[in-house]
Design a protein around this motif. Structure first.
Motif: not given
Ligand code: MG
Ligand code: GTP
Length: 194
Positions: A38, A52, A60, A76
């Motif tokens: 990220s 984030r 995540t 992502d």
């Molecule tokens: Mg991440």
């Protein structure tokens, strides 16, 4: 202007059924949990908080899609290899990521991030094997944590192990490698658009 400056969040997908249909070429960011995926997306986009960033690894669990205008998407992927993630969540990761990779969508390249201090773990090797002949840009992240000599040593070692792929040192903190990475990805996006 770089296409990365146009990055905008599109959606976060937690279930296979919610994966959006393929559209423009995609650049998928993969790697172990906490490796800096990220942060790399934010650094490439020149933004602080587009994706984030978390100090807690393995949080995540969604695939997050970002558009780069009409011409491309950044993806992502949730990180792998965090030991404290329960078995059921690991199975969920596999299901979601394999559904993403198996879907008929234009994957321009996978950006595989590995911690420069611990590259080529067994899980990284598995992912590389799984990706088959996908085009890979390998970023050795958090290079700022290593001195010059150690950086060069690791770079040569990983390049020797992954001859088919492009390997480069990277740091979201010092911005080392960001320009090369952006230029190469833009070039690859242009190639698939032709
Ligand atoms: Mg991440
Ligand atoms: P998951 O989403 O959990 O898989 O993590 P991630 O790969 O997206 O990592 P993230 O970008 O959230 O960063 C994890 C931690 O590493 C954060 O505390 C970041 O500030 C830190 N970090 C990321 N990139 C760098 C870097 O280049 N250098 C240093 N020193 N720290 C970094």
């Amino acid at each position: 202007m770089s296409v990365f400056a146009r990055a905008a969040f599109v959606c976060a997908v937690g279930r296979v059924a919610d994966l959006p249909p393929g559209g423009p070429p995609e650049l998928a960011f993969a790697g172990r949990s906490n490796v800096g995926k990220s942060s790399a997306i934010n650094a490439l986009a020149g933004r602080k908080a587009l994706a984030r960033v978390s100090k807690t690894p393995g949080r995540t669990q969604t695939i997050n899609f970002y558009s780069l205008g009409e011409s491309a998407r950044l993806v992502d992927l949730p990180g792998y290899g965090y030991a404290r993630v329960p078995q059921t969540m690991r199975a969920h990761w596999r299901e979601l990521v394999s559904a993403y990779l198996a879907a008929p969508r234009p994957l321009a390249a996978v950006v595989l991030l590995m911690d420069a201090r611990h590259p080529l773990t067994a899980l990284d090797e598995q992912l590389i094997a799984w990706l088959g002949d996908a085009r890979l840009l390998v970023l050795l992240t958090k290079a700022d944590k290593l001195g010059r000599g150690a950086q060069q040593e690791i770079l040569l070692r990983v390049r020797a192990a992954l001859r088919r792929h492009v390997v480069t040192l990277f740091s979201s903190v010092t911005r080392q490698g960001i320009e090369e990475c952006r230029d190469l990805l833009e070039q690859w996006l242009e190639q698939v658009a032709k």
